[in-house]
Every structure is written in structure tokens, then in C-alpha cells.
Scaffold this active site. Structure first.
Site, mmCIF file in Angstrom:
data_model
loop_
_atom_site.group_PDB
_atom_site.id
_atom_site.type_symbol
_atom_site.label_atom_id
_atom_site.label_comp_id
_atom_site.label_asym_id
_atom_site.label_seq_id
_atom_site.Cartn_x
_atom_site.Cartn_y
_atom_site.Cartn_z
ATOM 1 N N GLU A 112 38.379 63.542 -10.369
ATOM 2 C CA GLU A 112 38.014 62.420 -9.495
ATOM 3 C C GLU A 112 38.139 62.888 -8.052
ATOM 4 O O GLU A 112 38.515 64.029 -7.790
ATOM 5 C CB GLU A 112 38.916 61.209 -9.774
ATOM 6 N N HIS A 227 38.782 50.469 -3.394
ATOM 7 C CA HIS A 227 38.065 51.423 -4.254
ATOM 8 C C HIS A 227 36.630 51.482 -3.751
ATOM 9 O O HIS A 227 36.002 50.439 -3.541
ATOM 10 C CB HIS A 227 38.110 50.973 -5.711
ATOM 11 N N ARG A 268 39.601 58.402 -1.427
ATOM 12 C CA ARG A 268 38.991 57.066 -1.516
ATOM 13 C C ARG A 268 38.807 56.375 -0.181
ATOM 14 O O ARG A 268 37.799 55.707 0.046
ATOM 15 C CB ARG A 268 39.886 56.167 -2.370
ATOM 16 N N HIS A 329 41.668 47.378 -4.422
ATOM 17 C CA HIS A 329 41.937 47.992 -5.731
ATOM 18 C C HIS A 329 43.420 48.207 -5.995
ATOM 19 O O HIS A 329 43.871 48.069 -7.126
ATOM 20 C CB HIS A 329 41.193 49.320 -5.795
ATOM 21 N N ARG A 364 46.406 56.357 -2.131
ATOM 22 C CA ARG A 364 46.738 56.945 -3.424
ATOM 23 C C ARG A 364 45.658 57.905 -3.923
ATOM 24 O O ARG A 364 44.466 57.606 -3.844
ATOM 25 C CB ARG A 364 46.935 55.829 -4.455
#
Ligand code: SIN
Length: 428
Positions: A112, A227, A268, A329, A364
């Protein structure tokens, strides 16, 4: 009448369930959950769970986590979580979690944003459901653990500077007091306070408001993660996540002319900002995500849930790009805890998204949340089982409770308190 048990856990996400499974089975554990046990955000996680791929991966994984978090992460916590990951995965496999494997039976790893290499274990695109559902089954087999659904914590019981239980409202809408030697808050984040969120709408940060009320230390409450890619839909309600692992496997972000405008695998927060900027330039309410580069086989085998959901919404991802937009998110901040998941109030623990142990810093790294929640849930269980608690409080026989309470007003007040605190921190 006050009810009694040994440990109260609030929440049935991975943190609450894994904590229960790691407590000694001679302790009576009561898990309270606001709705059905399956309606916890952990069930919705798509992408996967990170694992340290041997000692050779430590420096890279550590750096990826720190860089995503803008180096505001707590280094000791990062190291602890990474080094605990193999044990957590071994445990999950022992409990029966089915991670995807290749033809030779070896674990498969996906990638990711902001990961320098594939190190994410997954089960199709429903990893959260696979992990949390399996843990829930194992918890339901434990005779020492009772799950009480449709039950909402309204306050903590605090006696002589120590947490000794909770006040809650049950299915019958009546208030009751439940006393315990330890209370573990594992009740998720604040997504329900947002119009556009990937969270269940009943997850509204009540525990954070209760912590504020009792002057329990909180940390970084305004560190909130958007997100980058949720399926664009008008109106209120939970937004459907388009997992970052889709981009990890090659999906592209496109502007209204069908052109790429950013590197899809940045952290992100960076990708979300690039999308908002592009929406402004284009005068649109979303950008486009193109899954076609993955090919039909990968789409159908790795992302069947996303494929089906998009189809229900009128998009065939094998043939056309889909409209996506950032949405709330994850909360990086929360109730401050130490390495044993202890809060500043004796007898009270917090883990998962409710807590802030410093691993994520300001942002994160993808797929670190399920792992972190389980590592710290286990730390809480260990501290409850083996720690030095300084003795138990005397049994509480009576807790004066009002016959009726305006719960709507109470929870509105809690939501307002959390929002105000976030605003205050944002203005500093
Ligand atoms: C995703 O699949 O993109 C979400 C996983 C996460 O929040 O880390």
C-alpha cells in the site's frame, strides 16, 4: 444493585476481542458493545495487516512508519509494534485466520501507499472481516467471557482516584452500574462525527468525551486521517472504502481529462491533499480511480468485494474508472497510554483507535492499525494479569443512578465536547 465482574472491555473490534482472548480464563470478562458485535469498524478493514518480514526488513519498515508519521511517532512504540508483529500473525493463524497464499501455500504479501516493499498480509479485500470474525468466534467459545450487545457506556465509575467500573445503558434502555478490577476502552474513533467517513455512524468518540470529563490525559486528538479513496456518493452515511491496496497493485488516479496528477503510492495525507487540489483545479466533487491496469483476474480474485460493491453502485471497474473522494478514516490521537496500555487513571486501559500510544505520529502508515491494536490489547491483558495494581477497590454496593436520563442530550454533549477540543487544538 451494582453488577460485578473482573474485567470490563468496551468494544468488539480487534482490540477488545484480542484483549479478551489474552486474559486468563479464570477472570470473568464482560464485553459491552453499542450495537451488534459485528458492527465494529475493524470488520470493515479491507487492505490487510502489516508484518515485519524478518530482521532484514526492520530498518525499512521502521523508516516507512516514521516517514508516514512525519517523524512525530514514538520510536519505542514503533519498535515494539514491529517486533511484536510476527507473534500476532502466528496467533491469528492459530486462531484460524485464512491469509491469502500462493499455489505453493506460501503467504502472499501486498503493498500500500508509503510502504517500500510488500509486507501486508490479506484475505481478499475483506481482511478485517476475516480477522475480526475469527476472533469473535474464538471469544464466543470462552465460557469466562460474556458479550453484551446494544449496550452503551455512559460514564466511568471512579472511586478514590481509581477506575472501578462503568455506568452503561442496556438493551432495555435502563441504566446500570458494572464494577470491575480493570476497564479496557477499545471503542474505536470518531468517524460517526463526520458526514463523510468510512466508519459506522454510531462510533462517535464517547470514550474520549468521558475521558475529557474525568481529566484523563489525551494526546493529539486533532490528528485525524483522511483516506484518499472512498467511492463518491452524494448524501450522508458511511462511505465505501476503495482499499489502498488497489493502488498498491497498480490502480491509477486520474483527473477529469483522464490524466494522472500524482504519485498514487505516497503517504495518505499527501495523496488526499493532491486529490483535493485537483478537485479544485477541475471544479469537480471527485477525481477518478482506474482499476483496469490490475487486469480482470486480479480484480476478481483479490478485490471481489470492491468489484461487487462498485457494480451495485453502477460501475464495472473492469471497464471504467470510478469516482473517488477522500473521507475521514482514522484517528491517530486519543486517550494517552503507556507501553502497557495504561491511561492516566489507575485501573483504566485503552487500546486500538480509542488510544494514542504514539506509533502513528501525525499520519498512520497503511495497514498498521489492526496490528497496533492487537499488540497493545495484548499489553493491556498482560498488565491486568501480571501487573502491580496496588490492590483492588472495595466492592461498590450502591451507585445512585437516575431513573431516567436524556441520553440523546448526553451523547450530543459528548460529541460537542470532542468537536470543541479538536477545534481548540487546531487553533493552537
Ligand atoms: C485500506 O485498505 O486502504 C485501509 C487499510 C488501512 O486503513 O490501513
Amino acid at each position: 444493585m451494582v453488577q460485578h465482574c473482573d474485567v470490563i472491555i468496551v468494544g468488539t473490534g480487534v482490540a477488545g476481542l484480542y484483549c479478551a482472548l489474552n486474559l486468563p480464563d479464570d477472570l470473568h470478562v464482560r464485553i459491552l458493545t453499542k450495537q451488534k458485535a459485528e458492527e465494529a469498524n475493524s470488520f470493515l478493514a479491507q487492505g490487510g495487516i502489516c508484518v515485519l518480514r524478518g530482521e532484514d526488513d526492520f530498518a525499512d519498515y521502521y523508516e516507512d512508519t516514521m516517514r508516514a508519521g512525519h517523524y512525530e511517532n514514538d520510536p519505542k512504540t514503533v519498535e515494539l509494534v514491529l517486533r511484536s508483529s510476527n507473534q500476532v500473525i502466528r496467533d491469528l493463524i492459530r486462531y484460524g485466520v485464512r491469509f491469502d497464499r500462493d499455489a505453493d501455500g506460501e503467504l502472499e504479501y501486498t503493498r500500500e501507499g508509503a510502504h517500500s516493499k510488500p509486507r501486508i498480509l490479506y484475505h481478499q479485500d475483506i481482511t478485517g472481516q476475516e480477522i475480526t470474525g475469527t476472533l469473535l468466534q474464538r471469544v464466543r467459545e470462552r465460557p469466562n467471557v460474556q458479550i453484551q450487545e446494544n449496550t452503551t457506556m455512559v460514564d466511568l465509575l471512579v472511586q478514590e482516584g481509581r477506575c472501578c467500573g462503568v455506568v452503561a445503558v442496556g438493551e432495555d434502555q435502563r441504566l446500570f452500574a458494572l464494577q470491575a478490577g480493570a476497564v479496557v476502552l477499545a471503542c474505536g474513533g470518531i468517524g460517526g462525527l463526520y458526514q463523510n467517513s468510512t466508519s459506522y455512524s454510531h462510533i462517535t468518540g464517547d470514550a474520549l468525551a468521558i475521558a475529557l470529563k474525568h481529566q484523563i490525559a489525551l494526546k493529539d486528538l486533532n490528528y485525524i486521517q483522511m483516506h484518499p479513496t472512498t467511492l463518491y456518493a452524494k448524501g450522508k452515511g458511511r462511505k465505501f472504502l476503495i482499499s489502498e491496496s488497489v493502488r498498491g497493485e497498480g490502480a491509477l488516479l486520474l483527473d477529469k481529462h483522464g490524466q494522472r496528477f500524482t504519485d498514487e503510492l505516497q503517504p495518505r495525507d499527501v495523496v488526499s491533499k493532491a486529490i483535493w487540489k485537483q478537485m479544485q483545479i477541475d471544479g469537480t466533487e471527485h477525481v477518478w480511480e482506474d482499476l483496469r491496469p490490475l487486469g480482470e483476474q486480479v480484480i476478481l480474485e483479490h478485490f471481489p468485494n470492491i468489484f461487487q460493491q462498485c457494480l451495485r453502485m453502477g460501475y464495472d471497474v473492469r471497464r471504467e474508472p470510478i469516482p473517488v473522494v477522500p473521507a475521514e478514516h482514522y484517528l491517530m490521537g486519543g486517550i494517552a497510554v503507556d507501553l502497557a496500555s495504561r491511561t492516566s487513571l489507575e485501573g483504566l486501559y485503552a487500546c486500538g483507535e480509542t488510544s494514542c500510544n504514539g506509533i502513528h505520529g501525525r499520519n498512520r502508515l497503511a495497514s498498521n492499525s489492526l496490528l497496533e491494536a492487537m499488540v497493545f490489547a495484548n499489553r493491556a491483558a498482560d498488565d491486568i494479569a501480571f501487573g502491580c495494581h496496588g490492590g483492588r477497590t472495595a466492592p461498590v454496593e450502591e451507585v445512585p443512578l437516575p431513573e431516567t436520563m436524556d441520553l440523546e442530550q448526553l451523547f450530543q454533549g459528548y460529541a460537542d465536547a470532542v468537536r470543541k477540543q479538536i477545534e481548540r487544538l487546531n487553533q493552537q
